[in-house]
Design a protein around this motif. Sequence first.
Motif, PDB file in Angstrom:
ATOM      1  N   UNK A 152       0.863  -1.198   0.000  1.00 44.24           N
ATOM      2  CA  UNK A 152       0.000   0.000   0.000  1.00 44.24           C
ATOM      3  C   UNK A 152       0.889   1.235   0.000  1.00 44.24           C
ATOM      4  N   UNK A 153       0.885   1.978  -1.102  1.00 43.01           N
ATOM      5  CA  UNK A 153       1.765   3.128  -1.252  1.00 43.01           C
ATOM      6  C   UNK A 153       0.995   4.273  -1.895  1.00 43.01           C
ATOM      7  N   UNK A 154       0.966   5.392  -1.224  1.00 38.08           N
ATOM      8  CA  UNK A 154       0.280   6.558  -1.759  1.00 38.08           C
ATOM      9  C   UNK A 154      -0.979   6.888  -0.979  1.00 38.08           C
ATOM     10  N   UNK A 155      -1.446   8.089  -1.151  1.00 36.52           N
ATOM     11  CA  UNK A 155      -2.595   8.597  -0.404  1.00 36.52           C
ATOM     12  C   UNK A 155      -3.820   7.713  -0.603  1.00 36.52           C
ATOM     13  N   UNK A 172       5.470  -1.210   6.465  1.00 37.29           N
ATOM     14  CA  UNK A 172       4.950  -0.127   7.288  1.00 37.29           C
ATOM     15  C   UNK A 172       4.701   1.079   6.385  1.00 37.29           C
ATOM     16  N   UNK A 173       3.516   1.671   6.405  1.00 38.16           N
ATOM     17  CA  UNK A 173       3.260   2.837   5.547  1.00 38.16           C
ATOM     18  C   UNK A 173       4.269   3.959   5.807  1.00 38.16           C
ATOM     19  N   UNK A 174       4.728   4.572   4.721  1.00 41.50           N
ATOM     20  CA  UNK A 174       5.805   5.557   4.847  1.00 41.50           C
ATOM     21  C   UNK A 174       5.594   6.838   4.041  1.00 41.50           C
ATOM     22  N   UNK A 175       4.640   6.840   3.145  1.00 36.51           N
ATOM     23  CA  UNK A 175       4.527   8.002   2.254  1.00 36.51           C
ATOM     24  C   UNK A 175       3.825   9.179   2.911  1.00 36.51           C
ATOM     25  N   UNK A 176       3.142   8.939   4.023  1.00 39.24           N
ATOM     26  CA  UNK A 176       2.445   9.997   4.741  1.00 39.24           C
ATOM     27  C   UNK A 176       2.292   9.592   6.198  1.00 39.24           C
ATOM     28  N   UNK A 177       2.119  10.563   7.071  1.00 37.77           N
ATOM     29  CA  UNK A 177       1.810  10.279   8.461  1.00 37.77           C
ATOM     30  C   UNK A 177       0.331   9.967   8.537  1.00 37.77           C
ATOM     31  N   UNK A 178       0.016   8.722   8.877  1.00 38.74           N
ATOM     32  CA  UNK A 178      -1.381   8.302   8.893  1.00 38.74           C
ATOM     33  C   UNK A 178      -2.118   8.929  10.070  1.00 38.74           C
ATOM     34  N   UNK A 191      -1.950  -6.960  10.563  1.00 39.46           N
ATOM     35  CA  UNK A 191      -0.541  -6.989  10.973  1.00 39.46           C
ATOM     36  C   UNK A 191       0.239  -6.185   9.947  1.00 39.46           C
ATOM     37  N   UNK A 192       1.344  -5.588  10.389  1.00 39.51           N
ATOM     38  CA  UNK A 192       2.223  -4.845   9.484  1.00 39.51           C
ATOM     39  C   UNK A 192       3.598  -5.489   9.488  1.00 39.51           C
ATOM     40  N   UNK A 193       4.160  -5.669   8.301  1.00 39.71           N
ATOM     41  CA  UNK A 193       5.538  -6.122   8.153  1.00 39.71           C
ATOM     42  C   UNK A 193       6.428  -4.885   8.178  1.00 39.71           C
ATOM     43  N   UNK A 194       7.516  -4.936   8.939  1.00 38.65           N
ATOM     44  CA  UNK A 194       8.227  -3.708   9.287  1.00 38.65           C
ATOM     45  C   UNK A 194       8.919  -3.034   8.098  1.00 38.65           C
ATOM     46  N   UNK A 210       8.805   8.929   8.895  1.00 37.57           N
ATOM     47  CA  UNK A 210       7.360   8.708   8.851  1.00 37.57           C
ATOM     48  C   UNK A 210       7.015   7.256   9.142  1.00 37.57           C
ATOM     49  N   UNK A 211       7.803   6.332   8.575  1.00 39.19           N
ATOM     50  CA  UNK A 211       7.521   4.916   8.803  1.00 39.19           C
ATOM     51  C   UNK A 211       7.666   4.551  10.282  1.00 39.19           C
ATOM     52  N   UNK A 212       8.736   5.004  10.917  1.00 41.99           N
ATOM     53  CA  UNK A 212       8.936   4.685  12.328  1.00 41.99           C
ATOM     54  C   UNK A 212       7.827   5.302  13.180  1.00 41.99           C
ATOM     55  N   UNK A 213       7.418   6.514  12.852  1.00 42.69           N
ATOM     56  CA  UNK A 213       6.321   7.148  13.592  1.00 42.69           C
ATOM     57  C   UNK A 213       5.024   6.361  13.428  1.00 42.69           C
TER      58      UNK A 213
END
Length: 306
Positions: A152-155, A172-178, A191-194, A210-213
């Motif tokens: 899953x990548x993008x808004x 882990x989603x990284x393109x935006x702060x969810x 579940x999320x794969x890191x 962003x991903x770590x957050x």
Amino acid sequence: MHSPTWPSGREVRLRDTGATGTAYPVFRDCHVHLGLVDPARLPAGGIGAVVDLGWSPDIVDLGGPLDVVYAGRFLAAPGGYPSDRSWAPVGSVTGVASPDDATNCVVDQLFLGAGVIKVTLNAEAGPVLDPPTLAAVVSAAHAASRQVVAHAQGTGMVERALVAEVDVLAHTPWTERLPDDIVAEAARRQAWISTLDIHGYGEPTADRVRAIDNLARFRDAGGRVLYGTDLGNGPLPVGLNAREITALTHAGLTDEEIIEAVTSDWPAPVEGAGDRVTFVPGERGPLTEWLAGASVVPVEDLEGLA
């Protein structure tokens, strides 16, 4: 035969040298692409099981000494990611044009031996599966007792995956702060794969931050974190990735939570797990440095597991 149901580890000794250490159920990388690496090198780095998240059907011959769960081909919108990527071999992507195509596409994956179904939702790289088609893929997979993993990548793509009841995110989603509410909903249902280290390979980047957050808030909300590296994507170490472990600590995971993430039984228990373990020599110290010595060894080489 001993059944490794002890993620907290067991104190053991190597029979031939007398060296002591800790044995764990074999470590698993939940996101690799075996077509881009040498699988034979992974056990020496502590990894005895992997989930291959997308390649051409001939990948089933590349598992070597590993326990492998295969996703088979990427399921994507026609012309969607990664069909235009130079690293994606011919035959590695199936275009799903409509909900009516979904069942046959999933059945084809099962015929190839797929243990999970991988879909791509990369809105930054081209067309993506529309909501009805994605929902139909998920429904067909679930009817066959297979979970669905999404890139899953993008808004809006995490939200689309949630609505469709996708089980796992490949990254882990990284393109935006969810938003917090989306993270909380994902924690309840996914579940999320890191895969944190692909952002900068140890160097600070905005995507990494962003991903770590996002992962920290997902973990705080009770979400299940699976260790995975996207091995094959750039200069990643073959074996347990110390930089990935460090990034997980930055996301707030405790040592015990990291061990749980690397000994995951997702998407199924490791076959032949009673025959092999991951052995970490020496007394336990700071986790990242200590795990650097991990390797996969046969149970018969150890004393202390009885």
